[in-house]
Design a protein around this motif. Structure first.
Motif, PDB file in Angstrom:
ATOM      1  N   VAL A   1      39.903  54.950  19.654  1.00  0.00           N
ATOM      2  CA  VAL A   1      40.966  55.613  18.892  1.00  0.00           C
ATOM      3  C   VAL A   1      40.485  56.949  18.341  1.00  0.00           C
ATOM      4  CG1 VAL A   1      42.331  55.452  16.786  1.00  0.00           C
ATOM      5  CG2 VAL A   1      42.187  53.489  18.321  1.00  0.00           C
ATOM      6  N   VAL A   2      39.328  56.939  17.692  1.00  0.00           N
ATOM      7  CA  VAL A   2      38.846  58.156  17.022  1.00  0.00           C
ATOM      8  C   VAL A   2      38.414  59.215  18.031  1.00  0.00           C
ATOM      9  CG1 VAL A   2      37.078  59.053  15.465  1.00  0.00           C
ATOM     10  CG2 VAL A   2      38.185  56.879  14.953  1.00  0.00           C
ATOM     11  N   SER A   3      37.674  58.816  19.047  1.00  0.00           N
ATOM     12  CA  SER A   3      37.170  59.795  20.025  1.00  0.00           C
ATOM     13  C   SER A   3      38.297  60.471  20.798  1.00  0.00           C
ATOM     14  CB  SER A   3      36.216  59.116  21.011  1.00  0.00           C
ATOM     15  OG  SER A   3      35.095  58.595  20.353  1.00  0.00           O
ATOM     16  N   ASN A   4      39.391  59.733  21.031  1.00  0.00           N
ATOM     17  CA  ASN A   4      40.509  60.292  21.795  1.00  0.00           C
ATOM     18  C   ASN A   4      41.643  60.792  20.910  1.00  0.00           C
ATOM     19  OD1 ASN A   4      39.925  59.749  24.816  1.00  0.00           O
ATOM     20  ND2 ASN A   4      39.431  57.793  23.856  1.00  0.00           N
ATOM     21  N   GLY A   5      41.450  60.700  19.587  1.00  0.00           N
ATOM     22  CA  GLY A   5      42.473  61.185  18.671  1.00  0.00           C
ATOM     23  C   GLY A   5      43.783  60.422  18.794  1.00  0.00           C
ATOM     24  N   VAL A   6      43.707  59.127  19.089  1.00  0.00           N
ATOM     25  CA  VAL A   6      44.917  58.327  19.280  1.00  0.00           C
ATOM     26  C   VAL A   6      45.589  58.094  17.929  1.00  0.00           C
ATOM     27  CG1 VAL A   6      45.835  56.134  20.116  1.00  0.00           C
ATOM     28  CG2 VAL A   6      43.899  57.202  21.283  1.00  0.00           C
ATOM     29  N   ARG A   7      46.899  58.325  17.879  1.00  0.00           N
ATOM     30  CA  ARG A   7      47.651  58.168  16.638  1.00  0.00           C
ATOM     31  C   ARG A   7      48.625  57.004  16.774  1.00  0.00           C
ATOM     32  NH1 ARG A   7      48.019  62.201  13.171  1.00  0.00           N
ATOM     33  NH2 ARG A   7      48.717  60.475  11.873  1.00  0.00           N
ATOM     34  N   PHE A   8      48.294  55.896  16.150  1.00  0.00           N
ATOM     35  CA  PHE A   8      49.244  54.793  16.075  1.00  0.00           C
ATOM     36  C   PHE A   8      48.785  53.823  14.993  1.00  0.00           C
ATOM     37  CE2 PHE A   8      45.972  53.009  18.627  1.00  0.00           C
ATOM     38  CZ  PHE A   8      46.082  51.632  18.621  1.00  0.00           C
ATOM     39  N   GLY A   9      49.764  53.114  14.435  1.00  0.00           N
ATOM     40  CA  GLY A   9      49.449  52.116  13.421  1.00  0.00           C
ATOM     41  C   GLY A   9      48.985  50.840  14.089  1.00  0.00           C
ATOM     42  N   ILE A  10      47.713  50.568  13.966  1.00  0.00           N
ATOM     43  CA  ILE A  10      47.148  49.431  14.688  1.00  0.00           C
ATOM     44  C   ILE A  10      47.676  48.102  14.158  1.00  0.00           C
ATOM     45  CG2 ILE A  10      45.096  49.090  13.249  1.00  0.00           C
ATOM     46  CD1 ILE A  10      43.519  48.760  15.857  1.00  0.00           C
ATOM     47  N   LEU A  11      48.106  48.078  12.899  1.00  0.00           N
ATOM     48  CA  LEU A  11      48.581  46.828  12.306  1.00  0.00           C
ATOM     49  C   LEU A  11      49.801  46.303  13.053  1.00  0.00           C
ATOM     50  CD1 LEU A  11      48.350  44.724  10.061  1.00  0.00           C
ATOM     51  CD2 LEU A  11      49.785  46.194   8.631  1.00  0.00           C
ATOM     52  N   LYS A  12      50.720  47.191  13.405  1.00  0.00           N
ATOM     53  CA  LYS A  12      51.943  46.772  14.097  1.00  0.00           C
ATOM     54  C   LYS A  12      51.621  46.085  15.422  1.00  0.00           C
ATOM     55  CE  LYS A  12      54.330  49.726  16.482  1.00  0.00           C
ATOM     56  NZ  LYS A  12      55.184  50.843  16.897  1.00  0.00           N
ATOM     57  N   HIS A  13      50.683  46.654  16.161  1.00  0.00           N
ATOM     58  CA  HIS A  13      50.345  46.085  17.467  1.00  0.00           C
ATOM     59  C   HIS A  13      49.598  44.763  17.311  1.00  0.00           C
ATOM     60  CE1 HIS A  13      51.712  49.633  19.632  1.00  0.00           C
ATOM     61  NE2 HIS A  13      51.136  50.359  18.687  1.00  0.00           N
TER      62      HIS A  13
END
Length: 715
Positions: free
Chosen positions: A489-501
């Motif tokens: 997530v951090v290295s690729n700059g992924v933006r999403f709320g992990i809690l929902k998934h």
């Protein structure tokens, strides 16, 4: 001061145990000597396949005399108390001293321990170390009780000084320490005496033994490179194999051979893995073709024929190994070119985990999640779903069955042979990554989507069945999986709320609990129930998010960010967006390292403390109504202005996720807050002025709290 030489000579020590054994020998011996009252200048540990060696320089000749006083009970104490004190000191009543004190006369024990010679202490400590040495695996032999990794044959234990070398009197299970050792098993010149470490190292080398592991590694690598260079090729670096091979030989002699033409069509990873795992060969690559075309083996002897017979024997064994690999490869290609349906069907009979069903059921979950994540990472949903569905198929292949470490690597080859898109095939290879801290992170969007889905499904599954890591135990490598998600997530700059998934994935697992009853049941008094079915999906996912936060603290600590800085950011909304969380933490950490940031923190805490105490005392909340017209001093008016300016900057900056800008605006409040507290008394006698100033303190708290919860920062 004497020097100490210890050699523990045995049958061959497994290479994987030598490094730890060197460190253990050094630590246990030196700690024991220091505890017994000796000191030393330096110590060095060495190993070869047949010996552990410790050299200590500048050892004190004897321990110092010690006089110890122990206070005992009163002279009027019950007899039982006095007798207990005597037992603990080993003295008799007439040996105790009577001393007058404020509360009366008291017994004292004075124990004088004379210094002991180094030889006596060394013998005592060394025997204890040998008998309790922490080998991962050990054995007994003959009729003795001693345990060692392999039969211990001789002990060298020498103290040497200007007066000469002296053998330390020591016998361990019938093995008498001496000053005699031997060199190479085949090329050595028999047993010989030594007088100290320097003499020992020189004579060992004459007897064809290189004592220093690093020196053996350098000799192996240099020799291998020279052989490959002469043939116009290059050795494939493998530090782990180099260390292992250096632990297998005492006198390394690199030899280079060629791989038969019939096997050059095998994937290079197959050749490299087969030669490394079975034969401990280094792979040699042809830079012009990129193929693995040769190998370097390391003999432990200088053969009269230059190693020709050794090479022929190794090539014969290698041919048999590679024949097996070729058979696996060709058989797997047949299945792959037929569409891999055979492997897909086979996954139905492969249990992922007894309570979570088969690999086939897991693949379906991963595929659905990968399709959902794909738009968030810029991947095509159909490609991500397809990649997830074929990513685990190579687990049923013959090649991965023989070499599990090739999972994913072979998956890519088979996917391409099955006609899949290159981006899908790459995801089959990369979805396992990162496997550890040193492993690289996938960057291709489809690979990122599948890798995230794979790891999130693993974590949510084990959380749903309450199989979480406990203490140092983590049998399913869930900490590594969580760190993998964080790095992806951090290295690729992924933006999403992990809690929902996580909530969604837990819900899917619980929804299909009945489908998994056959493999995930618990018996209790004859009734069958599914443990996870009683869990609430949201609470399970929230607990998993807390676990992610704990792993994030470890990850950011390695980046130089303190845990309290991270806690200050975790207290803010959106803490399940890991990329956003890391950006906020990095910006806050940078500000707190500045003088303005550190001083602002003190001013904020002072304001917060005064405000909290006033609210508790008055029973009201001072959260609105601060008005500049009630300001009495220039410093007060300047703080109003500074807060207005900060709010005007911080609010849009936070909305734009410009954390450095917001942090800088917050840090700019340092000077006006300092000036305010220097010039203004908050608790004025005028209740209107006091209320206004407390409301002003609330504005300080509100403005700063919009950036991070500064109350959680230490200092």
């Amino acid at each position: 001061m004497p020097d100490l030489l210890i050699e523990l000579f045995s049958e061959e020590i497994p290479a994987r145990m030598q490094s730890r054994a060197r460190e253990d020998l050094k630590k246990l011996l030196t700690d024991g000597l220091v505890e017994a009252g000796l000191t030393y200048a330096s110590a060095g540990a060495f190993s070869t396949p047949r010996r552990l060696v410790l050299s200590i320089e500048g050892l004190t000749a004897e321990s110092r005399a010690v006089r110890e006083e122990r206070k005992g009970p009163s002279t009027s104490a019950p007899a039982q108390a006095v007798e207990g004190f005597l037992r603990s000191t080993g003295l008799t009543l007439d040996q105790l001293e009577r001393r007058a004190e404020k509360k009366g006369e008291t017994f004292y024990a004075v124990v004088e321990k004379p210094g002991r010679a180094a030889a006596v202490i060394v013998a005592e400590v060394l025997e204890a170390v040998i008998r309790t040495f922490p080998w991962p695996k050990s054995m007994r032999w003959g009729s003795g009780s001693l345990r060692w990794v392999r039969p211990l044959q001789s002990i060298v234990c020498l103290l040497s000084d200007e007066g000469g070398a002296h053998v330390v009197p020591l016998t361990v299970d019938g093995i008498v320490a001496g000053n005699v050792t031997e060199g190479h098993r085949f090329m050595g010149n028999g047993r010989f005496t030594v007088t100290g470490f320097d003499d020992y190292a020189v004579k060992l080398k004459r007897a064809k033994v290189v004592l220093d592991t690093a020196e053996r590694e350098a000799a192996i690598w240099q020799g291998a490179q020279n052989l490959a260079f002469a043939a116009g090729m290059e050795v494939v670096p493998d530090p782990g194999l180099l260390t292992e091979v250096a632990g297998l030989v005492e006198w390394p002699v690199p030899l280079m051979g060629r791989i038969a033409e019939a096997f050059l069509g095998l994937p290079p990873e197959v050749l490299q893995t087969s030669m490394k795992e079975h034969q401990k060969f280094f792979s040699v690559r042809n830079p012009r073709t990129g193929r693995i075309e040769g190998f370097v083996t390391v003999a432990n002897i200088e053969a009269p024929d230059g190693g020709e017979v050794i090479l022929k024997g190794n090539q014969k064994v290698l041919a048999a190994r590679l024949s097996d690999a070729k058979f696996f490869w060709e058989n797997d290609l047949r299945v792959a070119r037929a569409g891999m349906a055979e492997w897909a069907e086979g996954l139905k009979s492969v249990t992922f985990q007894a309570k979570l069903g088969s690999q086939a059921e897991r693949v379906e979950r991963i595929a659905a999640l990968a399709r959902e994540i794909a738009p968030l990472v810029g991947a095509d949903p159909a490609d991500a779903e397809r990649a997830a569905k074929i990513a685990k198929l190579d687990l049923r292949s013959s090649m991965v069955g023989e070499f599990p470490e090739l999972q994913g690597v072979m998956g890519r080859y088979y996917a391409l042979e099955a006609g899949e898109k290159p981006v899908v095939a790459d995801a089959a290879r990369d979805h396992w990554r990162p496997k550890g801290e040193s492993d690289s992170v996938p960057t291709e969007p489809v690979s990122v989507a599948v890798a995230l889905a794979d790891k999130i499904d693993t974590l949510t599954g084990f959380w749903a069945i309450d199989e979480k890591p406990t203490g140092s135990k983590d049998p399913f490598a869930l900490r590594r999986a969580a760190l993998g998600v964080i790095r992806l997530v951090v290295s690729n700059g992924v933006r999403f709320g992990i809690l929902k998934h996580c909530v969604r994935q837990v819900a899917i697992i619980l929804e299909h609990a009945d489908d998994l009853r056959g493999s995930a049941t618990f018996k209790d008094g004859g009734s069958v129930y599914y443990k996870a079915a009683s869990y609430d999906g949201s609470s399970v996912a929230a607990d998993l998010l807390s676990f992610f936060h704990d792993r994030l603290k470890v990850y950011l600590k390695d980046q130089g960010i303190r845990h309290d800085i991270i806690d200050a950011c975790l207290a803010m909304p959106g803490n399940d967006d890991l990329t956003l969380l890391v950006k906020r933490a990095e910006a806050l950490a940078a500000v707190m390292k500045t003088e303005d940031g550190a001083n602002l923190l003190q001013g904020y805490k002072r304001a917060n403390n005064i405000l909290s105490q006033a609210e508790q005392k008055d029973g009201v909340e001072y959260s609105f109504g601060a008005d500049p017209k009630f300001a009495e001093t220039d410093e007060e008016r300047a703080l109003f202005t500074a807060l207005d300016k900060a709010e005007a900057t911080i609010t849009p900056a936070m909305q734009a996720e410009d954390f450095p800008g917001a942090m800088a605006a917050m840090a700019a409040l340092r000077a006006p807050i300092d000036a305010f507290f220097t010039a203004v008394q908050v608790n004025s006698d005028n209740p209107v002025i006091r209320r206004n100033r407390l409301n002003l303190l609330h504005r300080i708290r509100a403005v700063c709290s919009g950036v991070a919860d500064l109350t959680r920062i230490e200092g």
